[in-house]
Design a protein around this motif. Structure first.
Motif, short mmCIF file in Angstrom:
data_model
loop_
_atom_site.label_atom_id
_atom_site.label_comp_id
_atom_site.label_asym_id
_atom_site.label_seq_id
_atom_site.Cartn_x
_atom_site.Cartn_y
_atom_site.Cartn_z
N SER A 16 0.99 -1.67 -0.05
CA SER A 16 -0.16 -0.78 0.16
C SER A 16 0.87 1.15 0.39
CB SER A 16 -0.99 0.40 1.34
OG SER A 16 -1.75 -0.71 1.01
N LEU A 17 0.37 2.40 -0.38
CA LEU A 17 0.63 3.68 -0.69
C LEU A 17 -0.11 4.31 -0.78
CD1 LEU A 17 4.03 3.71 -3.14
CD2 LEU A 17 4.10 3.83 -0.58
N ARG A 18 0.16 5.82 -0.15
CA ARG A 18 -0.43 6.48 0.57
C ARG A 18 0.07 8.07 -0.08
NH1 ARG A 18 -2.72 10.93 4.81
NH2 ARG A 18 -4.92 10.55 4.18
N LEU A 19 -0.50 8.60 -1.69
CA LEU A 19 -0.30 9.82 -1.78
C LEU A 19 -0.95 10.90 -1.60
CD1 LEU A 19 0.14 9.09 -5.79
CD2 LEU A 19 1.42 8.36 -3.96
N SER A 20 -0.33 11.74 -1.62
CA SER A 20 -0.34 13.25 -1.26
C SER A 20 -0.32 14.62 -2.13
CB SER A 20 -0.22 13.68 0.36
OG SER A 20 -0.43 12.80 1.00
N CYS A 21 -1.37 15.25 -2.49
CA CYS A 21 -1.34 16.52 -3.03
C CYS A 21 -1.82 17.73 -2.55
CB CYS A 21 -2.12 16.02 -4.97
SG CYS A 21 -1.99 18.20 -5.88
N ALA A 22 -0.22 18.51 -2.07
CA ALA A 22 -0.48 19.50 -1.71
C ALA A 22 -1.35 20.87 -2.29
CB ALA A 22 0.09 20.18 -0.33
N ALA A 23 -2.41 21.46 -1.82
CA ALA A 23 -2.61 22.79 -3.72
C ALA A 23 -2.73 23.94 -3.01
CB ALA A 23 -3.71 21.95 -3.82
N SER A 24 -1.99 25.33 -3.35
CA SER A 24 -2.13 26.97 -3.38
C SER A 24 -2.42 27.43 -4.47
CB SER A 24 -0.46 26.85 -2.56
OG SER A 24 0.32 26.85 -3.64
N GLY A 25 -2.80 28.32 -3.70
CA GLY A 25 -2.80 29.56 -5.09
C GLY A 25 -4.69 29.48 -5.96
N PHE A 26 -5.65 28.93 -5.33
CA PHE A 26 -6.98 28.94 -6.29
C PHE A 26 -7.33 28.40 -4.52
CE2 PHE A 26 -7.13 24.49 -6.48
CZ PHE A 26 -6.48 23.81 -6.70
N THR A 27 -8.89 28.54 -4.78
CA THR A 27 -9.42 28.43 -3.43
C THR A 27 -10.38 27.17 -4.09
OG1 THR A 27 -10.68 30.43 -4.03
CG2 THR A 27 -12.02 28.20 -2.39
N PHE A 28 -9.16 25.95 -3.24
CA PHE A 28 -9.42 24.59 -3.12
C PHE A 28 -10.96 23.81 -3.17
CE2 PHE A 28 -7.42 20.60 -2.93
CZ PHE A 28 -7.81 19.83 -1.97
N SER A 29 -11.41 24.37 -2.09
CA SER A 29 -12.81 23.73 -1.48
C SER A 29 -13.31 24.00 -2.99
CB SER A 29 -13.13 24.22 -0.09
OG SER A 29 -13.46 25.76 -0.88
N SER A 30 -13.33 24.46 -3.39
CA SER A 30 -13.93 24.85 -5.05
C SER A 30 -13.85 24.40 -5.78
CB SER A 30 -14.26 26.29 -5.21
OG SER A 30 -14.16 27.54 -4.32
N TYR A 31 -13.20 23.49 -5.62
CA TYR A 31 -12.42 22.98 -7.73
C TYR A 31 -12.61 20.81 -7.21
CZ TYR A 31 -12.43 26.95 -9.07
OH TYR A 31 -12.01 28.84 -9.26
N GLY A 32 -13.28 20.37 -8.23
CA GLY A 32 -13.29 18.96 -7.98
C GLY A 32 -11.42 18.81 -8.07
N ASP A 72 -8.62 16.57 2.31
CA ASP A 72 -9.47 17.78 3.17
C ASP A 72 -9.14 18.69 3.30
OD1 ASP A 72 -8.98 19.26 5.75
OD2 ASP A 72 -7.21 17.61 6.96
N ASN A 73 -10.29 19.72 3.14
CA ASN A 73 -10.66 21.02 2.37
C ASN A 73 -10.06 22.23 3.59
OD1 ASN A 73 -11.86 20.18 0.05
ND2 ASN A 73 -13.64 20.66 0.88
N ALA A 74 -9.86 21.62 4.76
CA ALA A 74 -9.35 22.27 5.57
C ALA A 74 -7.73 22.77 5.43
CB ALA A 74 -9.50 21.77 7.08
N LYS A 75 -7.02 21.43 5.09
CA LYS A 75 -5.68 21.35 4.73
C LYS A 75 -4.80 21.24 3.46
CE LYS A 75 -4.60 18.68 8.92
NZ LYS A 75 -4.04 17.39 9.29
N ASN A 76 -6.12 22.09 2.30
CA ASN A 76 -6.04 21.94 0.75
C ASN A 76 -5.13 20.92 0.45
OD1 ASN A 76 -7.45 24.21 1.02
ND2 ASN A 76 -5.72 25.96 0.44
N THR A 77 -5.68 19.88 0.24
CA THR A 77 -4.64 18.61 0.97
C THR A 77 -6.32 17.47 -0.30
OG1 THR A 77 -2.93 18.89 2.08
CG2 THR A 77 -3.48 16.64 1.19
N VAL A 78 -5.68 16.79 -1.51
CA VAL A 78 -5.94 15.79 -1.45
C VAL A 78 -5.31 14.66 -2.12
CG1 VAL A 78 -5.81 16.28 -4.05
CG2 VAL A 78 -7.41 14.58 -3.36
N PHE A 79 -6.00 13.34 -1.32
CA PHE A 79 -4.99 11.64 -0.61
C PHE A 79 -5.18 10.99 -2.60
CE2 PHE A 79 -3.38 13.24 2.54
CZ PHE A 79 -4.39 14.18 3.35
N LEU A 80 -4.68 9.43 -1.73
CA LEU A 80 -4.93 8.62 -2.75
C LEU A 80 -4.26 7.50 -2.09
CD1 LEU A 80 -5.99 7.53 -5.36
CD2 LEU A 80 -4.33 7.81 -6.68
#
Length: 115
Positions: A16-32, A72-80
């Protein structure tokens, strides 16, 4: 817009692995958000998508039941979360968002499944 992936590694089949993607520069919670993957010489493949609120997800058939996308919209992060990994899951995995008609990609993170 900046997308920074992490978590890729060399793992044995069945692992198993868990990938993370940290996003910035836009309103993360508004986008798929989406995860794609690419093997050299092949087209980039859509792996999983998640709605802006995280209430709906979709997967390519080959990963259904093994991978889980979340955010996690509070942390602007999407996981896989990737379980029961197979050698054919070996690829560079990319985070993706389409904002105002423009496509944005992260730099990618390498996942290698091998014994």
């Amino acid at each position: 817009v900046q997308l920074v992936e992490s978590g890729g590694a060399l793992v044995q089949p069945g692992g198993s692995l868990r990938l993370s993607c940290a996003a910035s520069g836009f309103t993360f919670s508004s986008y798929g958000m989406s995860w794609y993957r690419q093997v050299p010489g092949k087209e980039r493949e859509l792996v999983a998508t998640i709605t802006s609120a995280g209430d709906s997800t979709n997967y390519v058939a080959s990963v259904k039941g093994r991978f889980t996308i979340s955010r996690d919209n509070a942390k602007n992060t999407v996981f896989l979360q990737m379980n029961s990994l197979k050698p054919e899951d070996t690829a560079v995995y990319y985070c993706f968002v389409r904002r105002w008609g423009r496509d944005f990609w992260g730099q990618g993170t390498q996942v290698t499944v091998s014994s």
